[in-house]
Design an enzyme around this catalytic site. Sequence first.
Site, PDB file in Angstrom:
ATOM      1  N   HIS A 145     -88.036  72.617 117.889  1.00 29.00           N
ATOM      2  CA  HIS A 145     -88.203  70.566 117.533  1.00 29.00           C
ATOM      3  C   HIS A 145     -87.155  69.961 117.909  1.00 29.00           C
ATOM      4  O   HIS A 145     -86.612  70.274 118.364  1.00 29.00           O
ATOM      5  CB  HIS A 145     -88.598  70.959 116.519  1.00 29.00           C
ATOM      6  CG  HIS A 145     -89.242  69.128 115.581  1.00 29.00           C
ATOM      7  ND1 HIS A 145     -88.542  68.316 115.171  1.00 29.00           N
ATOM      8  CD2 HIS A 145     -90.394  69.042 115.291  1.00 29.00           C
ATOM      9  CE1 HIS A 145     -89.269  67.741 115.123  1.00 29.00           C
ATOM     10  NE2 HIS A 145     -90.167  67.610 114.197  1.00 29.00           N
ATOM     11  N   ASP A 222     -82.502  75.720 111.464  1.00 29.39           N
ATOM     12  CA  ASP A 222     -83.385  74.727 110.953  1.00 29.39           C
ATOM     13  C   ASP A 222     -84.967  75.872 109.767  1.00 29.39           C
ATOM     14  O   ASP A 222     -85.967  75.937 110.545  1.00 29.39           O
ATOM     15  CB  ASP A 222     -84.100  74.768 112.587  1.00 29.39           C
ATOM     16  CG  ASP A 222     -85.382  73.227 112.242  1.00 29.39           C
ATOM     17  OD1 ASP A 222     -86.247  73.198 110.748  1.00 29.39           O
ATOM     18  OD2 ASP A 222     -86.068  72.854 113.252  1.00 29.39           O
ATOM     19  N   GLN A 225     -90.293  74.513 108.856  1.00 22.26           N
ATOM     20  CA  GLN A 225     -91.258  75.521 108.108  1.00 22.26           C
ATOM     21  C   GLN A 225     -91.316  76.886 107.474  1.00 22.26           C
ATOM     22  O   GLN A 225     -92.228  77.723 107.647  1.00 22.26           O
ATOM     23  CB  GLN A 225     -91.688  75.731 109.579  1.00 22.26           C
ATOM     24  CG  GLN A 225     -92.187  74.774 110.800  1.00 22.26           C
ATOM     25  CD  GLN A 225     -93.450  73.582 110.183  1.00 22.26           C
ATOM     26  OE1 GLN A 225     -93.892  73.990 108.879  1.00 22.26           O
ATOM     27  NE2 GLN A 225     -92.716  72.787 110.285  1.00 22.26           N
ATOM     28  N   LYS A 248     -92.139  68.473 103.468  1.00 23.19           N
ATOM     29  CA  LYS A 248     -93.365  69.954 103.900  1.00 23.19           C
ATOM     30  C   LYS A 248     -93.350  70.487 102.781  1.00 23.19           C
ATOM     31  O   LYS A 248     -93.946  71.913 102.966  1.00 23.19           O
ATOM     32  CB  LYS A 248     -92.515  70.171 105.505  1.00 23.19           C
ATOM     33  CG  LYS A 248     -92.552  69.431 106.897  1.00 23.19           C
ATOM     34  CD  LYS A 248     -91.841  70.290 107.820  1.00 23.19           C
ATOM     35  CE  LYS A 248     -91.901  69.245 109.009  1.00 23.19           C
ATOM     36  NZ  LYS A 248     -92.846  69.130 109.227  1.00 23.19           N
ATOM     37  N   CYS A 386     -94.178  67.872 118.585  1.00 21.26           N
ATOM     38  CA  CYS A 386     -91.805  67.595 118.847  1.00 21.26           C
ATOM     39  C   CYS A 386     -91.875  68.777 119.412  1.00 21.26           C
ATOM     40  O   CYS A 386     -90.404  68.585 118.760  1.00 21.26           O
ATOM     41  CB  CYS A 386     -91.833  66.726 117.717  1.00 21.26           C
ATOM     42  SG  CYS A 386     -92.448  65.681 117.010  1.00 21.26           S
TER      43      CYS A 386
HETATM   44  N1  PMP Z   1     -87.774  70.939 112.475  1.00 24.04           N
HETATM   45  C1  PMP Z   1     -88.994  71.840 112.612  1.00 24.04           C
HETATM   46  C2  PMP Z   1     -89.259  73.200 112.417  1.00 24.04           C
HETATM   47  C3  PMP Z   1     -90.443  70.544 112.119  1.00 24.04           C
HETATM   48  O1  PMP Z   1     -91.269  71.408 112.129  1.00 24.04           O
HETATM   49  C4  PMP Z   1     -90.243  70.112 111.715  1.00 24.04           C
HETATM   50  C5  PMP Z   1     -91.307  68.466 111.414  1.00 24.04           C
HETATM   51  N2  PMP Z   1     -92.238  68.488 112.270  1.00 24.04           N
HETATM   52  C6  PMP Z   1     -88.364  69.196 111.755  1.00 24.04           C
HETATM   53  C7  PMP Z   1     -88.130  70.109 112.346  1.00 24.04           C
HETATM   54  C8  PMP Z   1     -88.260  67.991 111.459  1.00 24.04           C
HETATM   55  O2  PMP Z   1     -88.887  67.367 110.163  1.00 24.04           O
HETATM   56  P1  PMP Z   1     -88.466  66.113 109.823  1.00 24.04           P
HETATM   57  O3  PMP Z   1     -89.563  64.757 110.846  1.00 24.04           O
HETATM   58  O4  PMP Z   1     -89.629  65.860 107.542  1.00 24.04           O
HETATM   59  O5  PMP Z   1     -87.387  64.956 109.683  1.00 24.04           O
END
Ligand code: PMP
Length: 428
Positions: A145, A222, A225, A248, A386
């Site tokens: 991401h 990270d 997910q 999430k 993203c």
């Molecule tokens: N890492 C991953 C794997 C994600 O799926 C996401 C959100 N789509 C993020 C980071 C970023 O999360 P946030 O926008 O809640 O900071």
Amino acid sequence: MSHAVALGAAAHRPGGRRAAAFDVAAVRATVPALHQQVNGHPLVYLDNGATSLKPQAMLDALLGYYGGYCANVHRGVHALSVQATLACEDARLAVADHLHVAGPDAEAEIVFVRGTTEAINLVASTYGERVLAPGDEIVISALEHHSNLVPYQMLAARRGVVLRFIPFDAKGVLDLAAYRGLLGPKTRLVAIAEVSNALGTRHPVAEMAAMAHAVGAVVLVDGAQAVPHGRVDVRALGADFYAFSGHKCFGPTGVGVLWGRRALLEAAGPWHGGGDMIRSAALEGSTWADLPARLEAGTPHIAGIIGLGAALRWLQSFDAAEIASHEAHLLAALTAAVEAVPGARVVGTAPDKAAVVSFVVDGTHPADVGTLLDQQGVAVRTGHHCAEPAMRALGLTGTVRASLALYNNDDDVARFAEALRRAARLLR
Ligand code: PMP
């Protein structure tokens, strides 16, 4: 009372309760937003990878704080402030349970932040800035991401550190031989998602962390997910830093967690300056509070923290193995539903996947498929998720992504399948 003692005692007993048997109808009954009509159809919510819907227990926790013991934390001597402070620390305990961290360092190691993005920026801007030197290397996957990529690019521009990327194959599986080749004496940080948001691949993080540790690198995971699908054992995973977002995993937006090994957080030093993060302040200079306060400058997102605690307790109240088998069943059914549509192709077919089905339909644009699904009450995500570099490597501009949570059911999959068939027919 020492929080450290409380954490140690409760850590192997999530929520202090026995998990209830998993019954998806009962789970759904606790999530009000599931029970609405969208575009004239009962909602089928398959955009959980972007954000989750909220259980009533979480909403009640927000209202309990804002409508009841609303007060600032840490400094107050009055009853409402004490109650709010205890509620925040109880939420830290729920996080400790969720991440399997116990013992005297647990409280110090859990830092409340705004979300995964902020957690990673915190690491890049503190640990990265102070511990890494020009020429040091950061290894990340090419599937990350943007929030697990861009902060290091910015760090590289400031500090002259070098980024190296682990390639992946057409299935969305990382090339571990290439990864091994990237690791060396200059590798200081390996940053990797536990589960890819774009393709759903569950990476072999424990194995990769062991390889990173063998060359003396630190590992950031990270977990954005992964956390929504059950408890995580950050130490067994080999994480040194672990980041996730509240929204999430059934909690509020604007709150998340950075867990880090105490020694590393201490080496990282403070980030934002302000109230609550100092031990003592003078005009000539200030000294820093102990962890985690050192990294939590200013009034925190009190309601968010309390809501996140309630959301994790809600998730922990279900049997983890039953959630896993329910979600695995739905993932297989969702995959089969996509594969049954002429011209549709699943993107990301790794043997080990979690909760995500990304796909394209020949001759159609993902946004058009998403819009037609929405018109039938089915919420999915479309675009690059993203993860633009990953999409580019796959030769795509984007996909349609259906992503699951524990409250999805067979009916959701059947409705999605029917809506997708109709969308594909209309578009081709
Ligand atoms: N890492 C991953 C794997 C994600 O799926 C996401 C959100 N789509 C993020 C980071 C970023 O999360 P946030 O926008 O809640 O900071």
